[in-house]
Every structure is written in C-alpha cells, then in structure tokens.
Design a protein around this motif. Structure first.
Motif, PDB file in Angstrom:
ATOM      1  N   ARG A  65       0.842  -1.186   0.000  1.00 12.92           N
ATOM      2  CA  ARG A  65       0.000   0.000   0.000  1.00 12.92           C
ATOM      3  C   ARG A  65       0.886   1.248   0.000  1.00 12.92           C
ATOM      4  O   ARG A  65       1.964   1.236   0.590  1.00 12.92           O
ATOM      5  N   LEU A 195      -3.503   3.542  -1.014  1.00  9.81           N
ATOM      6  CA  LEU A 195      -3.909   2.870  -2.252  1.00  9.81           C
ATOM      7  C   LEU A 195      -3.246   1.499  -2.313  1.00  9.81           C
ATOM      8  O   LEU A 195      -2.027   1.373  -2.157  1.00  9.81           O
ATOM      9  N   GLU A 196      -4.047   0.474  -2.537  1.00 11.69           N
ATOM     10  CA  GLU A 196      -3.489  -0.867  -2.717  1.00 11.69           C
ATOM     11  C   GLU A 196      -2.654  -0.878  -3.998  1.00 11.69           C
ATOM     12  O   GLU A 196      -3.074  -0.344  -5.032  1.00 11.69           O
ATOM     13  N   SER A 199      -4.153  -1.838  -7.442  1.00 11.60           N
ATOM     14  CA  SER A 199      -5.371  -1.168  -7.891  1.00 11.60           C
ATOM     15  C   SER A 199      -5.124  -0.238  -9.078  1.00 11.60           C
ATOM     16  O   SER A 199      -4.010   0.225  -9.311  1.00 11.60           O
ATOM     17  N   ASP A 200      -6.209   0.056  -9.809  1.00  8.10           N
ATOM     18  CA  ASP A 200      -6.133   1.028 -10.907  1.00  8.10           C
ATOM     19  C   ASP A 200      -5.809   2.416 -10.369  1.00  8.10           C
ATOM     20  O   ASP A 200      -5.102   3.186 -11.020  1.00  8.10           O
TER      21      ASP A 200
END
Length: 383
Positions: A65, A195-196, A199-200
């Motif tokens: 993350r 944010l992972e 992810s987009d």
C-alpha cells in the motif's frame, strides 16, 4: 551506530541525539503514522518537525500500500546544485542582486524551444502548468548563490567537479501547482486512505506522481538556467536530488514502497543539506549502511518556529531592513514581509547540529561546508 539513533517503538527510529531539540508534536505524528495499515517502518531525521497531520523530515516504508498524503502536495521537491563559471574573486554582490529583477515572471518565448525539447526528453506530456516552469514558488523554496567555505574531503569534491574558487548556485523547488493538483484530486477521491498497489487508482496516481518528479527536475533546471542567464554566467549541474516522493525500494532485504517527506535520498551519491539563509549548507557523502534511516537523510535544518508566528517573535528585535543582510554579510532578496520573517534564520534549527547527528549515527561524512552569498526568495510586494 552512535548515540544519535533512538528506537522509539519496534518500527520507529529517530536519527537525533537526545540533546537535539525535536518538538513533541513531531514525535507524536511520527508514531501515529507508524500505525497506518501496511506501515512496516518509519524513520525520523534530525530536522524532524510537525506537518499538517504528518511529520516533515521523515521516511516511511510500506508493504502492499502507498500513501500519497505522506508525499504531500509538492511532489518531487528537491535540491539542485550548479557550479557557475563566475570567480568568487571577481564577484560584486550588489551588482549580482540588481541583475535578478526579472527571474519570477513566466519564461518568455525565447525559452519555448528548450522547454519543448526538455519536456520531450523527460517524457512530460501535460501542459497545464507550463507557465510555472522556471519559477521558485513560495514557502521555504529559494535560489541561493553560495561560496565553498571549507573542504573536508578534497578527493570527493574534485570527483564532483567542484572548484572552491567558483560561485555555486543551490536551487530548492518542486512541482508547484502540478503536485498540488495531483494531491487535491487524490484526497477528493480517496481521502487520506492509502492505495493498494494492485489497484487502478495506484497505477493512475503513480503515473501522475512520476511525471511530477520529472516536471520538478525540469523546473529546477530552468530556474538555474534563468538565474545564470540573469547574472551573465555559464554553469553546469553537479547534482539533483528530490526529497518528496514514493518509490519502490528494498530495505534490509524487504521489498516495499519508500515514502520520503522532507527526507533526501542517501542512495544517489552526494547530497546537499542546506541551512537557513543565515547558516551554512553542507555537501555530504552517504556511507554504506543505510537501513536504520530507510536510505534517507535530513533535507535541511528543519523549522524551529511555526509559520505565521515568526514576525511576532522577531519584529521587536529586527526591523524589516535588518533582515536583508545575514550575520555572514550575505544579501537577501525577499520583498514579501511575512515571508521575510517566516524564513528568518532564527526560525530554523542550527544546521551543524543536524549534520552532527547524521555523522554520529554513521550515516554521512562531510565533503564541504558552503556559505550563502545571496539568497533569493521573491521580488514580491512588501506588506
């Protein structure tokens, strides 16, 4: 490691001796940030001071993350050192100052070809902030002409191509409104959540972040070139290192994401650690072992007083006119009264203390000490 490495918790280190003054709120922010999901390790630098929710002068290592809010709004902010071909023996500081009357306006058409070429070379495609290219901005950003005062490692200095008899130029700036726009968009969509990395949203942010890094690099280059042009001198870039970013890294064999907020890199060779406009700056060389500090170093002296309270603390001692010269006799150009007081030397820590802590921790050796000759903040309007 020396006495300047403190272990605050299992995953929080502070690179500062117990004699060094660190504000309690900054320590609280450092520990609070270490509790974020995915946070593996946190390291505070000797210039640690409180920020808006997150400390400044620190590095953060995460797994799985990233946290754009830790990088902040000035993505890619950093230091660029240029050596001019002006000889110190022939320098007239008053004449130098008079030639800097037109270094804040947007660059005119004569620069457009160079800007276009460099943007292409750096794969910068966005155009929304081109008018800010080549401008310093406010806050603690500056352009400062310096003289090498003392050399501690002659071999390392020569390896960088630096000559003590020549005038140096240090530029501190970043991505201006571009970085701000990227962070505002992120906060609007994700608040302060991370944010992972699969992810987009992560992919989108990192693409914008990396372009902002390159934009900031170009911005510093253009600032340096326009200052050199203004004083009718040539010059060459010696180093350019940023201190607000997130990037993939390995710390002690562990893969993850390294966030730096007001922390300069210790894995790109020599770096500049500047003091206030009334203090020395230091050119240092990182040593081999750089895990406890998360491959990061102090990015400056660090603030001692909050912005906005400096004028109240100093105005009874110093008139505005008193602050246009430093104890070194160097000149200051800053025609914004609030900024003149907010960036006064008294508002910052002693840079020597910061350097001593890094040396004692075994993280750097000092190559040279540089003294300010003329510090440029803004031609602005006096308040």
């Amino acid at each position: 490691m020396g006495k300047s490495v403190q272990k605050l918790t299992d995953n929080v280190s502070l690179i500062a001796s117990k004699e060094s003054w660190i504000e309690g709120l900054a320590i609280q922010q450092l520990i609070k940030t270490s509790e974020l999901p995915g946070m593996h390790a946190v390291a505070g630098m000797p210039d640690l001071h409180p920020g808006r929710g997150y400390p400044i002068g620190a590095a953060f290592f995460t797994e799985g993350r990233i946290y754009p809010a830790l990088v902040g709004n000035d993505i890619g902010c950093g230091m660029s050192l240029w050596q001019t071909n002006t000889k110190l023996a022939k320098l007239n500081v008053d004449k130098l100052a008079k030639r800097l009357s037109d270094v804040e306006q947007p660059l005119d058409e004569s620069w457009h070809t160079l800007i276009s070429e460099r943007k292409h070379e750096l794969a910068i495609t966005q155009t929304g902030f081109d008018s800010a290219l080549g401008t310093i901005g406010g806050g603690n950003h500056f352009a400062e002409f310096q003289a090498i005062e003392e050399v501690f490692d002659q071999q390392a200095l020569l390896a960088l191509g630096l000559q003590p008899k020549q005038l140096q130029l240090l530029v501190h700036s970043g991505s201006r409104g571009l970085g701000q726009a990227i962070l505002v968009k992120h906060i609007a969509e994700h608040n302060h959540d991370g944010l992972e990395v699969v992810s987009d949203a992560f992919t989108d942010y990192m693409a914008k972040h990396d372009e902002a890094l390159r934009w900031a690099q170009l911005n510093r280059e253009l600032i340096a070139r326009r200052f050199l042009q203004a004083i009718r001198a040539g010059g060459e870039e010696v180093l350019d290192v940023n201190h607000n970013l997130v990037s993939q890294s390995q710390i002690a064999g562990q893969a993850g994401w390294l966030h730096r907020k007001g922390a300069t890199s210790s894995d790109q060779g020599a770096v500049m650690i500047p003091g206030s406009r009334g203090d020395y700056s230091y050119l240092v060389k990182p040593t081999a072992e750089q895990n406890v500090n998360l491959r990061s170093l102090a990015h400056g002296a660090g603030r001692k007083w909050k912005r906005g309270e400096c004028q109240g603390r100093l105005s009874h001692k110093f008139k505005k006119e008193d602050l246009y010269r430093t104890a070194f006799g160097s000149r200051v150009i800053c025609n914004d009264k609030t900024l003149l007081y907010d960036e006064a030397p008294q508002a910052y820590k002693d840079c020597q203390t910061v350097i001593d802590d890094l040396v004692d921790a075994g993280l750097v050796t000092v190559i040279a000490k540089l003294k300010p000759v003329l510090t440029f903040k803004t031609q602005g309007t006096c308040g």
